[in-house]
Design a protein around this motif. Structure first.
Motif, PDB file in Angstrom:
ATOM      1  N   ILE A  11     -52.270  32.850 -35.202  1.00  0.00           N
ATOM      2  CA  ILE A  11     -53.251  31.768 -35.352  1.00  0.00           C
ATOM      3  C   ILE A  11     -53.944  31.867 -36.706  1.00  0.00           C
ATOM      4  CG2 ILE A  11     -55.445  30.874 -34.482  1.00  0.00           C
ATOM      5  CD1 ILE A  11     -54.367  31.910 -31.685  1.00  0.00           C
ATOM      6  N   ILE A  65     -52.847  28.692 -43.734  1.00  0.00           N
ATOM      7  CA  ILE A  65     -51.947  27.688 -44.321  1.00  0.00           C
ATOM      8  C   ILE A  65     -52.589  26.307 -44.266  1.00  0.00           C
ATOM      9  CG2 ILE A  65     -49.728  26.489 -44.060  1.00  0.00           C
ATOM     10  CD1 ILE A  65     -48.593  29.100 -42.940  1.00  0.00           C
ATOM     11  N   ILE A  66     -53.150  25.991 -43.117  1.00  0.00           N
ATOM     12  CA  ILE A  66     -53.730  24.660 -42.934  1.00  0.00           C
ATOM     13  C   ILE A  66     -54.912  24.454 -43.865  1.00  0.00           C
ATOM     14  CG2 ILE A  66     -54.935  23.142 -41.326  1.00  0.00           C
ATOM     15  CD1 ILE A  66     -53.303  24.861 -39.162  1.00  0.00           C
ATOM     16  N   PHE A  67     -55.764  25.468 -43.947  1.00  0.00           N
ATOM     17  CA  PHE A  67     -56.934  25.334 -44.825  1.00  0.00           C
ATOM     18  C   PHE A  67     -56.502  25.159 -46.265  1.00  0.00           C
ATOM     19  CE2 PHE A  67     -59.903  27.289 -41.581  1.00  0.00           C
ATOM     20  CZ  PHE A  67     -60.571  26.102 -41.390  1.00  0.00           C
ATOM     21  N   PHE A  80     -51.619  30.644 -39.438  1.00  0.00           N
ATOM     22  CA  PHE A  80     -51.552  29.181 -39.424  1.00  0.00           C
ATOM     23  C   PHE A  80     -52.806  28.567 -40.027  1.00  0.00           C
ATOM     24  CE2 PHE A  80     -48.255  28.482 -35.868  1.00  0.00           C
ATOM     25  CZ  PHE A  80     -47.290  28.236 -36.826  1.00  0.00           C
ATOM     26  N   THR A  81     -53.949  29.111 -39.589  1.00  0.00           N
ATOM     27  CA  THR A  81     -55.210  28.559 -40.051  1.00  0.00           C
ATOM     28  C   THR A  81     -55.314  28.638 -41.571  1.00  0.00           C
ATOM     29  OG1 THR A  81     -56.089  29.466 -38.027  1.00  0.00           O
ATOM     30  CG2 THR A  81     -57.676  28.551 -39.563  1.00  0.00           C
TER      31      THR A  81
END
Lengths: 542, 214
Positions: free
Chosen positions: A14, A20-22, A17-18
């Motif tokens: 998680i 990468i997303i940010f 992913f976070t």
């Protein structure tokens, strides 16, 4: 214990992913305001557009004389620009051959290449073609370079002036002598205005290729002599007012651009990557991520050319020729060749050329294109049962240099050798040409002779296509295509292109069916279940 | 038929309810915009649909991280451990007994919010469909930013298929909310947090074993 590791692993995933997303979200929302990077870069690349020069040609002694022939003018030019003609003799504008080696005559107007317009240049034997050659008096490579063909910016007709002067020569009548002097003064005045080529200089030939305005390219016609911004953002006189050479940069009189099978550039490079690269590609000035950072458009540039979206249609002002059928050429009215006009006030039939179709505001066809085009010659064997692609884009979806690119596909019917199964090169102008004799068989005989390709004596007509990359007439950004011109199930502009998944156009029939069946199943299921409950009131007695 | 007295218990915490309704909103928007991107219909316009879909998709990913964090720190994940006990009586209930006015074989309680069928369905969705959807969605979104080891067509087709499965779930889920003692009792439970159950129902040990504190 196992649980604990699972928890840690999940949290780790998680967290990854976070991050990468940010990171991505940050990129997305950081640069929402301000100018698109591609515009910013391009403006910078052309901001110093005022050209400067160290010469005033009106003060040059060599030009301060009475010229009586074009050749004399060229001699005067070369007296200062000593290497100009030497350089120019090696350029394709002079040789009309794609290869630098003049014995390699495979590709080129003066070589074995053909098109589906006037078909062949017949090794410069077809004098009609030579009105566009850069020599004096249609002499072709036998003649002297006509510098003014490109560098004349005055609009003065030098060829006509020198023909007149020649006509008057030897006449002692003082009135005639005065007229000649006057013409010579005009020549001088016009001559000192020589400059770098402007749009009209290039357009005199390139806008009228194939024998008239807008016949060949579709994105190049006389509407570009003084275009507005809406027709062409770069050349628009109310926009950037670029000349052709702003992008078609030049070294040793070789002008950047595609030459028959050779791409204009091997790789798209921005000036940031290579400041000496030719400015011929969009990427040169606009970079390959030209849109604002929040734009999905930037994700397109690895497979879609800029032109595909930014040139919504071509021939937006003047019509362009879409079809040329030689089959019925040579019909006579009262024993004389004639012309029949149709829509747009353009000819739909000419005895000397056959039938035409014209169109305006045309939606391009799209193909994968790596910068190279195939180019048929009269020495290639064809399959007359098929439509012959005289010229066609090279490239496919697996080629990293290929992009989806817009094209004008000019169709037509042209003669071919029935026995040898090769296209042929009829001679058109001159005493033995088709335009005088209206005898196609003889015209082919004469024309093929100029190129040394045997002709069996039997011909028929075959349908052919010729591809022109559409790259000019770039519209202002607000006129670029909407997503749904391509991202749509029916009538996508890219309907014919495979090797890519196009959201909105493509779907997996099997998976979609399974998915929708499950949805319909759910709806039917709850419907009948609910009806059952209502009908028996959930089993309750009233 | 014996009528039991109904009592209300606090079943869904504030975070849970917030997550639930936010999720409902996001799933709906994602399906609507997603199907437009898929070319099923024209509604907002392709560009708007893509922008909205991407924005909500990313929001979802961030929100989901919070959900997973909550799930594990509170131990609520144990509510999703599948069981076969009474699974078939629940299935029988919905397919037969419900039409005869018989009571639900498994009552909700703090320790067991979901009946065995729900557990299985929610586990399948939270552990299978949603992760597949999030991974394919993220890879789709980052297609141009990371090495492309899965073709876009595969990502897009799976993403669409799972979206339709989720739509299937959404339809059944919405319908199932009407199967409480009144049409809206389950929905109001998810809004207020308080769910009505029958007082006399004894919570079975196996139901709460996993979540029992201490």
């Amino acid at each position: 214990m196992i649980h604990r590791y699972l928890i840690k692993l999940s949290l780790l995933i998680i967290a990854a992913f976070t991050i990468i997303i940010f990171f991505k979200a940050n990129m997305v929302y950081a640069a929402k305001t301000g100018e698109a990077p591609g515009r910013k870069l391009a403006k910078q690349a052309v901001k110093d557009s005022k050209r400067w020069s160290t010469i005033d040609h009106s003060k040059v002694d060599a030009l301060n004389q009475r010229f009586s022939s074009g050749e004399e003018v060229t001699e005067a030019c070369i007296s200062c620009h000593s290497e100009a003609a030497t350089q120019f003799h090696k350029s394709i504008h002079w040789t009309w051959l794609a290869s630098g080696n003049k014995n390699d005559i495979r590709y080129g107007k003066a070589g074995l290449s053909v098109n589906n317009f006037c078909i062949s240049g017949n090794a410069m034997e077809d004098k009609g073609c030579l009105s566009c050659h850069t020599s004096w008096n249609k002499k072709g490579v036998q003649g002297v370079v006509n510098c003014l063909k490109c560098h004349n910016t005055s609009g003065f007709n030098f060829e006509e002036a020198f023909t007149d002067i020649k006509g008057f020569s030897g006449d002692d009548d003082p009135e005639i002598v005065d007229i000649v002097k006057e013409i010579q003064e005009d020549v001088k005045t016009a001559l000192v205005q020589i400059d770098f080529p402007n749009r009209k200089s290039c357009g005199d030939c390139h806008f009228k290729g194939g024998g008239g305005d807008g016949v060949k390219h579709g994105d190049l016609d006389t509407s570009l002599v003084k275009p507005n911004r809406k027709l062409d953002v770069h050349m628009g006189i109310d926009g950037k007012n670029f000349t052709c050479t702003r992008c078609h940069t030049t070294t040793d009189h070789n002008i950047a651009g595609r030459i028959y099978t050779n791409p204009a550039v091997e790789k798209r490079k921005s000036l940031i990557e290579d400041d000496l690269a030719p400015k011929i590609t969009c990427v040169s000035c606009h970079s390959n991520a030209p849109h604002k950072n929040d734009s999905k458009m930037n994700d397109h540039t690895d497979i879609v050319s800029c032109q595909a979206c930014h040139i919504p249609t071509y021939a937006r002002v003047n019509p362009t020729k879409m079809w040329w059928d030689w089959t019925n050429a040579g019909k006579m009215k009262d024993g004389k060749p004639y012309v029949e006009k149709g829509p747009f006030g353009k000819p739909v039939y000419k005895s000397i050329k056959g039938e035409f179709k014209w169109d305006k505001n045309v939606v391009p066809e799209y193909y994968w294109f790596n910068g190279s085009l195939t180019s048929a010659t009269i020495d290639d064997v064809i399959d007359p049962a098929q439509v012959v692609k005289v010229s066609h884009p090279v490239g496919d979806g697996t080629d990293p240099e290929a992009r989806i690119y817009p094209f004008k596909i000019h169709q037509g019917k042209q003669p071919y050798d029935k026995i040898n199964k090769k296209l042929v090169a009829p001679l058109l102008s001159g005493k033995k040409g088709f335009w005088t004799t209206f005898d196609m068989n003889d015209a082919i005989e004469q024309g093929n002779k100029t190129l040394g390709i045997p002709y069996s004596g039997e011909f028929d007509y075959v349908q052919t296509t010729y591809a022109f990359p559409i790259t000019h007439m770039v519209a202002p950004k607000e006129n670029a295509l909407n997503c749904t011109e391509c991202h749509i199930r029916e009538n996508s502009r890219l309907a014919n292109l495979t090797q890519l998944y196009l959201p909105g156009r493509d779907k997996s029939k099997a998976l979609d069916t399974i998915g929708w069946l499950s949805v319909i199943g759910a709806i039917l299921g709850v419907f009948f279940h609910g009806m059952g409950r209502i009908f028996i009131r959930n089993g309750k007695e009233k | 038929m014996k009528v039991n007295k109904r009592i209300k218990i606090y079943l869904y915490t504030r975070f849970e309810r917030l997550w639930h309704w936010l999720q409902a909103l996001m799933v709906t928007c994602l399906i609507i915009t997603g199907l437009e991107i898929h070319g099923t219909y024209k509604l907002f316009g392709f560009q708007t649909a893509v922008t909205v879909h991407n924005f909500i998709g990313l929001t979802w990913l961030i929100m989901f991280a919070f959900f997973v964090f909550w799930l594990f720190t509170t131990g609520e994940w144990k509510q999703y451990i599948p069981t076969t006990q009474k699974l078939f009586s629940v299935i029988r209930y919905y397919s037969w007994d419900i039409f005869q006015g018989k009571p639900h074989p498994v009552q909700k309680s703090t320790g067991a919010k979901h009946n065995p069928l729900q557990r299985l369905a929610y586990l399948g969705i939270s552990a299978m469909l949603l992760p597949i959807q999030m991974i394919t969605g993220l890879l789709y979104y980052l297609h141009n930013d990371i090495p492309q080891f899965i073709p876009l067509s595969a990502l897009a087709n799976i993403h669409t298929l799972v979206a339709l499965f989720l739509l299937n779930f959404l339809i059944i889920h919405l319908y199932m909310t009407t199967t409480g003692h009144s049409l809206f009792s389950h929905i109001s439970g998810m809004i207020t947090g308080w769910e009505e159950i029958y007082e006399t129902t004894k919570i079975q040990d196996w139901e709460t074993k996993a979540t029992k504190k201490g």
